[in-house]
Motif scaffolding. Structure first.
Motif, PDB file in Angstrom:
ATOM      1  N   GLY A 168       8.116  -4.529  30.819  1.00 43.64           N
ATOM      2  CA  GLY A 168       9.418  -4.555  30.165  1.00 43.64           C
ATOM      3  C   GLY A 168      10.532  -4.034  31.053  1.00 43.64           C
ATOM      4  N   SER A 169      10.297  -2.901  31.709  1.00 42.87           N
ATOM      5  CA  SER A 169      11.343  -2.308  32.555  1.00 42.87           C
ATOM      6  C   SER A 169      11.647  -3.186  33.763  1.00 42.87           C
ATOM      7  CB  SER A 169      10.939  -0.900  33.001  1.00 42.87           C
ATOM      8  OG  SER A 169       9.754  -0.930  33.778  1.00 42.87           O
ATOM      9  N   GLU A 175      12.647  -6.425  27.634  1.00 41.74           N
ATOM     10  CA  GLU A 175      12.218  -5.045  27.374  1.00 41.74           C
ATOM     11  C   GLU A 175      12.236  -4.683  25.889  1.00 41.74           C
ATOM     12  OE1 GLU A 175      12.786  -0.667  29.406  1.00 41.74           O
ATOM     13  OE2 GLU A 175      14.419  -2.111  29.555  1.00 41.74           O
ATOM     14  N   GLU A 179       8.936  -3.703  23.583  1.00 40.03           N
ATOM     15  CA  GLU A 179       8.775  -2.349  23.039  1.00 40.03           C
ATOM     16  C   GLU A 179       8.899  -2.271  21.516  1.00 40.03           C
ATOM     17  OE1 GLU A 179      11.333   0.439  24.943  1.00 40.03           O
ATOM     18  OE2 GLU A 179      10.330   0.252  26.900  1.00 40.03           O
TER      19      GLU A 179
END
Length: 263
Positions: A168-169, A175, A179
Motif C-alpha cells: 500500500g505505501s 493504500e 488498509e
C-alpha cells in the motif's frame, strides 16, 4: 523498553494456559521473538496471504477487483462471516469478497477467493515468496474432512502483514483501499483489546485474528506518531480462552507503551 523483561513477566502469569509464539518487529529490526519459526495451525491468519495475492495481482494489472463472482446460496461455509446469513445476495465483486474476508473474517468469501484463482495457483505463488516456508495453504476454510491443516509461523504472520502494508505505501493510490478492512476490523478483543482509537485518535491498529478449537491468534500493526510496531501472537493448545485473550491484550499494551516511549 526491555521487551525480554516485560514479556518474561507475562510468561510467568500465562504460560500454563497455552503454548505460544511471538514475533515483534518495528519495521526495521526484530525487537523480540519466541518460537518465531514454529508452525502453528493458522486458522484465519491464512487469509492474509490470499489478500496479498489479490492486491499484488490487481496492482500489476493481472486481475480486476471489480469482476463479479456468482455465489450459490446453498452450501456456503459457516463459522465467522456474514455470507452464510445473507443468502439472498448471490452476486459479489472480488473487492467485496476481499473486504469481507478481512473485516469480518468471512469463511465463504475466503473460499470463493481461493476457488476464483485456484488453490494450486496460490500455492505456487507462495512458493516464490521469501516467507514460503513460514506459511502453508493446504486447504479451503472449514474443510476439516480433508485432514489437512493450514499453518503459519509468528515470523511468517508478521512478514505477510508487513508486505501488505508496504504494498500500500509503495502504491499510494491503492493504500486506503488495502488498509480499509484492517482499520474497520470487527474483531478487536486480542492485541488491540485494552486500547481504544476513539480515546487515542492518533493511534491506528490494523489487525487480523485467527480462531479455532484451542487456537487464538492475532497479528497487528500499531501506528502512533509516525512510529510503528508489528506483533504476531499465536497460541495453540489453549486451556482457557479468556487467559489467551488477556495475554494478547497485555502484549498490545506493551506495544503502545513502546510506541509512546519512542516518541
Amino acid at each position: 523498553m526491555d521487551w525480554n523483561k516485560e514479556i518474561q513477566g507475562l510468561e510467568t502469569d500465562f504460560s500454563s494456559y497455552m503454548e505460544s509464539g511471538i514475533y515483534i518487529h518495528d519495521g526495521m529490526k526484530l525487537l523480540f521473538s519466541k518460537n518465531k519459526e514454529e508452525l502453528f495451525p493458522s486458522a484465519s491468519i491464512i487469509k492474509l496471504p490470499i489478500y496479498l495475492y489479490y492486491y499484488e495481482q490487481a496492482i500489476q494489472g493481472r486481475l480486476n477487483l471489480m469482476d463479479r463472482v456468482n455465489v450459490s446460496n446453498k452450501g456456503r461455509a459457516n463459522g465467522s462471516g456474514v455470507m452464510h446469513v445473507l443468502t439472498s445476495i448471490e452476486d459479489w465483486s472480488v473487492e467485496e469478497l476481499l473486504q469481507l474476508m478481512i473485516a469480518v473474517s468471512d469463511n465463504e468469501a475466503t473460499n470463493q477467493l481461493i476457488s476464483y484463482v485456484g488453490l494450486e495457483n496460490l500455492q505456487a505463488w507462495i512458493k516464490e515468496k521469501t516467507w514460503n516456508e513460514e506459511i502453508a495453504l493446504r486447504r479451503y476454510l472449514m474443510d476439516y474432512e480433508s485432514g489437512l491443516v493450514n499453518e503459519v509461523t509468528p515470523q511468517g504472520a508478521v512478514s505477510v502483514l508487513k508486505e501488505i502494508m508496504e504494498l500500500g505505501s509503495n502504491h499510494p493510490l491503492w493504500e486506503k483501499q488495502i488498509e480499509k478492512p484492517f482499520l474497520l476490523q470487527q474483531f478487536r478483543t486480542g492485541l488491540p483489546g485494552y486500547l481504544d482509537e476513539r480515546e487515542i485518535p492518533i493511534l491506528e491498529m490494523l489487525n487480523k485474528t485467527g480462531e479455532d478449537n484451542e487456537i487464538r491468534h492475532d497479528v497487528a500493526l500499531f501506528r502512533y506518531n509516525n512510529q510503528i510496531v508489528y506483533i504476531a501472537a499465536l497460541n495453540k493448545n489453549v486451556k482457557e480462552e479468556a487467559k489467551a485473550i488477556e495475554w494478547m491484550q497485555e502484549l498490545g499494551k506493551l506495544a503502545f507503551k513502546f510506541l509512546t516511549n519512542a516518541v
